[in-house]
Scaffold this motif. Structure first.
Motif, PDB file in Angstrom:
ATOM      1  N   TRP A   1      89.189  32.375  64.352  1.00 31.43           N
ATOM      2  CA  TRP A   1      88.444  31.161  64.744  1.00 31.43           C
ATOM      3  C   TRP A   1      87.050  31.532  65.238  1.00 31.43           C
ATOM      4  CZ3 TRP A   1      87.123  29.773  69.919  1.00 31.43           C
ATOM      5  CH2 TRP A   1      86.597  28.490  70.058  1.00 31.43           C
ATOM      6  N   LEU A   2      86.961  32.589  66.029  1.00 34.94           N
ATOM      7  CA  LEU A   2      85.656  33.031  66.537  1.00 34.94           C
ATOM      8  C   LEU A   2      84.750  33.465  65.387  1.00 34.94           C
ATOM      9  CD1 LEU A   2      86.840  35.063  69.650  1.00 34.94           C
ATOM     10  CD2 LEU A   2      85.509  32.955  69.695  1.00 34.94           C
ATOM     11  N   GLU A   3      85.312  34.163  64.412  1.00 38.01           N
ATOM     12  CA  GLU A   3      84.515  34.615  63.266  1.00 38.01           C
ATOM     13  C   GLU A   3      83.984  33.429  62.463  1.00 38.01           C
ATOM     14  OE1 GLU A   3      87.206  37.113  61.194  1.00 38.01           O
ATOM     15  OE2 GLU A   3      87.047  38.777  62.621  1.00 38.01           O
ATOM     16  N   GLN A   4      84.800  32.370  62.361  1.00 34.32           N
ATOM     17  CA  GLN A   4      84.378  31.182  61.618  1.00 34.32           C
ATOM     18  C   GLN A   4      83.137  30.543  62.224  1.00 34.32           C
ATOM     19  OE1 GLN A   4      88.100  28.872  61.628  1.00 34.32           O
ATOM     20  NE2 GLN A   4      87.863  28.714  59.409  1.00 34.32           N
ATOM     21  N   HIS A   5      83.042  30.582  63.553  1.00 31.60           N
ATOM     22  CA  HIS A   5      81.975  29.856  64.242  1.00 31.60           C
ATOM     23  C   HIS A   5      80.880  30.768  64.788  1.00 31.60           C
ATOM     24  CE1 HIS A   5      84.137  26.121  63.844  1.00 31.60           C
ATOM     25  NE2 HIS A   5      85.216  26.685  64.332  1.00 31.60           N
TER      26      HIS A   5
ATOM     27  N   ALA B   1      79.599  19.503  72.009  1.00 34.89           N
ATOM     28  CA  ALA B   1      79.315  20.662  71.160  1.00 34.89           C
ATOM     29  C   ALA B   1      80.552  21.519  70.991  1.00 34.89           C
ATOM     30  CB  ALA B   1      78.168  21.478  71.754  1.00 34.89           C
ATOM     31  N   LEU B   2      81.265  21.723  72.077  1.00 38.66           N
ATOM     32  CA  LEU B   2      82.479  22.526  72.002  1.00 38.66           C
ATOM     33  C   LEU B   2      83.554  21.812  71.201  1.00 38.66           C
ATOM     34  CD1 LEU B   2      83.405  25.259  73.054  1.00 38.66           C
ATOM     35  CD2 LEU B   2      84.425  24.103  75.001  1.00 38.66           C
ATOM     36  N   GLY B   3      83.604  20.484  71.318  1.00 35.31           N
ATOM     37  CA  GLY B   3      84.615  19.721  70.595  1.00 35.31           C
ATOM     38  C   GLY B   3      84.497  19.874  69.092  1.00 35.31           C
ATOM     39  N   ARG B   4      83.283  20.097  68.590  1.00 36.45           N
ATOM     40  CA  ARG B   4      83.101  20.249  67.142  1.00 36.45           C
ATOM     41  C   ARG B   4      83.643  21.583  66.636  1.00 36.45           C
ATOM     42  NH1 ARG B   4      77.449  18.633  68.492  1.00 36.45           N
ATOM     43  NH2 ARG B   4      77.436  16.370  68.555  1.00 36.45           N
ATOM     44  N   LEU B   5      83.852  22.525  67.558  1.00 35.42           N
ATOM     45  CA  LEU B   5      84.378  23.834  67.162  1.00 35.42           C
ATOM     46  C   LEU B   5      85.899  23.894  67.248  1.00 35.42           C
ATOM     47  CD1 LEU B   5      81.924  26.263  69.024  1.00 35.42           C
ATOM     48  CD2 LEU B   5      81.691  25.290  66.753  1.00 35.42           C
ATOM     49  N   ARG B   6      86.497  22.937  67.929  1.00 36.75           N
ATOM     50  CA  ARG B   6      87.923  23.057  68.224  1.00 36.75           C
ATOM     51  C   ARG B   6      88.770  23.051  66.960  1.00 36.75           C
ATOM     52  NH1 ARG B   6      87.113  19.022  73.236  1.00 36.75           N
ATOM     53  NH2 ARG B   6      86.775  20.596  74.845  1.00 36.75           N
ATOM     54  N   PRO B   7      89.798  23.890  66.924  1.00 39.95           N
ATOM     55  CA  PRO B   7      90.690  23.911  65.760  1.00 39.95           C
ATOM     56  C   PRO B   7      91.559  22.668  65.721  1.00 39.95           C
ATOM     57  CG  PRO B   7      91.531  25.374  67.466  1.00 39.95           C
ATOM     58  CD  PRO B   7      90.194  24.878  67.951  1.00 39.95           C
TER      59      PRO B   7
ATOM     60  N   ALA C   1      83.845  35.377  74.590  1.00 38.94           N
ATOM     61  CA  ALA C   1      84.173  34.464  75.691  1.00 38.94           C
ATOM     62  C   ALA C   1      82.908  34.070  76.447  1.00 38.94           C
ATOM     63  CB  ALA C   1      85.188  35.115  76.621  1.00 38.94           C
ATOM     64  N   ALA C   2      82.013  35.038  76.652  1.00 36.10           N
ATOM     65  CA  ALA C   2      80.750  34.750  77.346  1.00 36.10           C
ATOM     66  C   ALA C   2      79.909  33.753  76.540  1.00 36.10           C
ATOM     67  CB  ALA C   2      79.978  36.042  77.581  1.00 36.10           C
TER      68      ALA C   2
ATOM     69  N   LEU D   1      77.270  31.849  68.950  1.00 34.64           N
ATOM     70  CA  LEU D   1      78.489  31.082  68.687  1.00 34.64           C
ATOM     71  C   LEU D   1      78.133  29.624  68.913  1.00 34.64           C
ATOM     72  CD1 LEU D   1      81.623  31.353  68.162  1.00 34.64           C
ATOM     73  CD2 LEU D   1      81.887  31.179  70.633  1.00 34.64           C
ATOM     74  N   SER D   2      78.136  28.835  67.857  1.00 31.85           N
ATOM     75  CA  SER D   2      77.680  27.463  68.004  1.00 31.85           C
ATOM     76  C   SER D   2      78.091  26.659  66.786  1.00 31.85           C
ATOM     77  CB  SER D   2      76.152  27.406  68.168  1.00 31.85           C
ATOM     78  OG  SER D   2      75.705  26.087  68.364  1.00 31.85           O
ATOM     79  N   ASP D   3      77.873  25.353  66.869  1.00 28.56           N
ATOM     80  CA  ASP D   3      77.974  24.508  65.678  1.00 28.56           C
ATOM     81  C   ASP D   3      76.562  24.046  65.346  1.00 28.56           C
ATOM     82  OD1 ASP D   3      78.028  21.157  66.276  1.00 28.56           O
ATOM     83  OD2 ASP D   3      77.958  22.563  67.952  1.00 28.56           O
TER      84      ASP D   3
END
Length: 618
Positions: free
Chosen positions: A309-313, A290-296, A276-277, A320-322
């Protein structure tokens, strides 16, 4: 004609007899019909009271509280302020209630309304100023209020006043630690009710920050109450904000986050606190794109889905990033040490390739432009730069092969042409793949594309080397003929390179192709227009490549003349005379020369390749 959505408006205040017949705080004026009023009253009457705080600053004590609720396809937004009753006693309330279609009264409009002055857009009789100055109804009114046009309210709040941008700015004041704890709670139990105790910033600001962070990540109705005395009432919204001294409700399903407690003192961190941090920092550092590219694709509904989902990114420990965000930030030197170390590692390259393959041409062109300059900020990432160039060249070749035309990436590549070895590698790989699949391979549009992206003459010569090494002699003859139609000089360079490689293999197949092209007569005309000397030179190269012997014997001469057709090129005949042996070979060439002479010198000569005059019949 589609009518614009409108919301109904109801005003609640103390009355000796409200519209529902009771003496208490109740509806005193509305735009609703009676049946709809009773239905909505049953839903919200327990939430219409404003929070009272006699110990607070007077300005803060009179601040409005807001409640946003959803009931299927309907929604309600309440604005409630402390007020005095008709006898001047404090502790009463004045509440405005908007009710209407949920798709029009969405979260964005509700949050923007929390930051607006409702008197700017409410009907005059329902404005707070008129009601508190006793110019509005004290008792029930028979006359219905006008309905509120939501399209005009949306245009005012979201576009003219741009209140969502105001919320974006205000959200920066939400302490990072508090936002992390709230995000952790919502990620651990998506959609679960949550109470925030003693928030240092207004509730609607916290809701906006959370919705920007997780609104499209985790499931939830995102309903809220920004200023309540307690969280003990029934059917409360998902997110409720109360004062530090508020009494806790008995509903065990509500998790409480104490905003007044220092980080780490409200119990042990859950398993998702660290993620979360990272998510909060990513949003604040890189923004919503940037966050939008991670959204499911769909909001996540369980802890297990969120963890997956967190593990994927999680591209690396503590990161945690794209990749696109990192690629956009690197040219500006805007990478954290963790991000820079990851992008510098070879482990990043597979993800870089995957991310580049997903970008649209315009986005890839912008990225390529920013990476084109060899700035100090990009010096640590030469492999990444090569991957971007490689992706752009591949995309250009794809467009050229499919449409024969260029893409917008060509303009960017032309400004900073890629290394010839890189382009050669792409062409070589494509030809090898086509060979393995036994597929036809059209090299002409790719060579044209290579020229358009600014490859040097030496670089283009390297590409012809790839063709000579991979194509059969028959295929090379065909390509020389085809290339000469668009780029005669490139065809001539290919012929020269073929001749340098010595006698061709697969001569029988080569002669089949030479017959079809009449010994490349038209191609030579295109490569040496009105230039007999150059044409002779080209035929010398062609003969050296396809036959190899410096002095041609009778069989070789016969084969050439047969391939050249009934009317061989004069330049070819001249070349044959100069390269054949004496005797039968020379006599065969001279016979062809004489034949050509009479064809050309008769009183009514026909063009070469036209009907032979001697073939005419009476």
């Amino acid at each position: 004609m589609i009518r614009a959505a409108r919301a109904d408006l109801t005003v609640y205040r103390w009355s000796e007899r409200s519209l529902i017949g009771r003496g208490d705080v109740g509806p005193v004026t509305t735009s609703l019909e009676r049946e709809a009023l009773l239905r909505w009253n049953n839903r919200i009457e327990h939430l219409v009271w404003a929070a009272q705080d006699d110990t607070a600053d007077p300005a803060d004590a009179s601040a409005p509280g807001f409640v946003y609720l959803r009931y299927g396809h309907e929604a309600a937004l309440l604005r409630k302020v402390p007020a005095r009753d008709p006898h001047g006693r404090s502790g009463s309330t004045l509440t405005h209630v908007l009710t209407g279609p949920a798709d029009s009264m969405d979260l964005h409009l509700a949050l923007a309304a929390c930051r607006s002055d409702w008197d700017d857009w409410l009907p005059p009789r329902a404005r707070q100023g008129a009601l508190l100055d006793d110019r509005g109804p004290r008792g029930p009114e028979d006359e219905l209020l006008p309905r509120v046009p939501l399209d005009r309210v949306r245009a005012l709040l979201l576009h003219r006043e741009n209140l969502l941008q105001d919320l974006d700015t205000a959200a920066l004041a939400v302490p990072e630690g508090l936002l992390t704890r709230l995000a952790e709670a919502l990620m651990e139990r998506p959609g679960a009710p949550l109470t925030v105790v003693g928030s240092p910033v207004p509730g609607e600001v916290v809701v906006h920050a959370l919705a920007e962070l997780l609104g499209q990540v985790v499931a939830g109705d995102w309903t809220f109450a920004t200023r309540e005395e307690s969280d003990a009432a029934r059917e409360l919204p998902q997110l409720v904000f109360v004062r530090p001294d508020a009494t806790a409700g008995l509903q065990g399903s509500r998790r409480r986050i104490d905003a007044t407690a220092p980080d780490g003192t409200d119990g042990p961190a859950g398993p998702m606190r660290a993620q979360a941090a990272l998510l909060v920092r990513l949003h604040r550092r890189r923004g919503r794109d940037a966050l939008g590219r991670l959204r499911p694709s769909l909001p996540l509904t369980s802890t297990e889905q969120v963890q997956h989902w967190l593990e994927q990114h999680s591209v690396a420990p503590g990161l945690l990033s794209d990749l696109t965000s990192l690629l956009e930030a690197a040219p500006h030197g805007d990478l954290s040490p963790t991000e820079a170390a990851y992008l510098h590692s070879r482990a990043a390259l597979p993800r870089v390739r995957l991310e580049l393959s997903r970008l649209r041409d315009g986005h890839l062109a912008a990225l390529l432009h920013s990476w084109a300059a060899r700035t100090p900020a990009l010096a640590p990432y030469p492999q990444v730069r090569e991957e971007i160039l490689l992706a752009a060249v591949q995309r250009c070749f794809d467009a050229a092969a499919a449409h024969g035309t260029g893409s917008e990436l060509e303009d960017v590549l032309r400004a900073a042409p890629p290394d010839a070895g890189l382009v050669r590698g792409v062409l070589d790989e494509r030809m090898e793949l086509a060979a393995r699949r036994a597929e036809a391979f059209d090299v002409v549009p790719l060579l044209s594309c290579a020229a358009r992206i600014g490859l040097s003459s030496a670089g283009l010569d390297d590409l012809t080397e790839v063709l000579v090494g991979r194509f059969t002699t028959s295929e090379l003859i065909r390509e020389i003929d085809r290339i000469s139609r668009a780029e005669p000089e490139r065809a001539r360079a290919l012929l020269e390179r073929c001749a340098e490689h010595g006698p061709a293999r697969g001569r029988r197949d080569a002669y089949d192709m030479l017959r079809r092209t009449e010994f490349l007569a038209d191609a030579v005309d295109r490569m040496a227009p009105r230039n007999p000397a150059r044409a002779v030179q080209l035929y010398r190269l062609l003969l050296r490549w396809t036959i190899g012997s410096r002095l041609l014997g009778p069989r070789a001469v016969t084969a050439v003349l047969e391939a050249a057709g009934p009317r061989p090129s004069p330049a070819l005949l001249w070349t044959l005379l100069d390269t054949c042996r004496r005797g039968r070979a020379r006599r065969a060439v001279l016979a062809a020369v004489v034949d050509q002479y009479f064809r050309l010198q008769l009183p009514h000569p026909a063009a070469r390749r036209g009907p032979h005059p001697l073939d005419a019949r009476d």
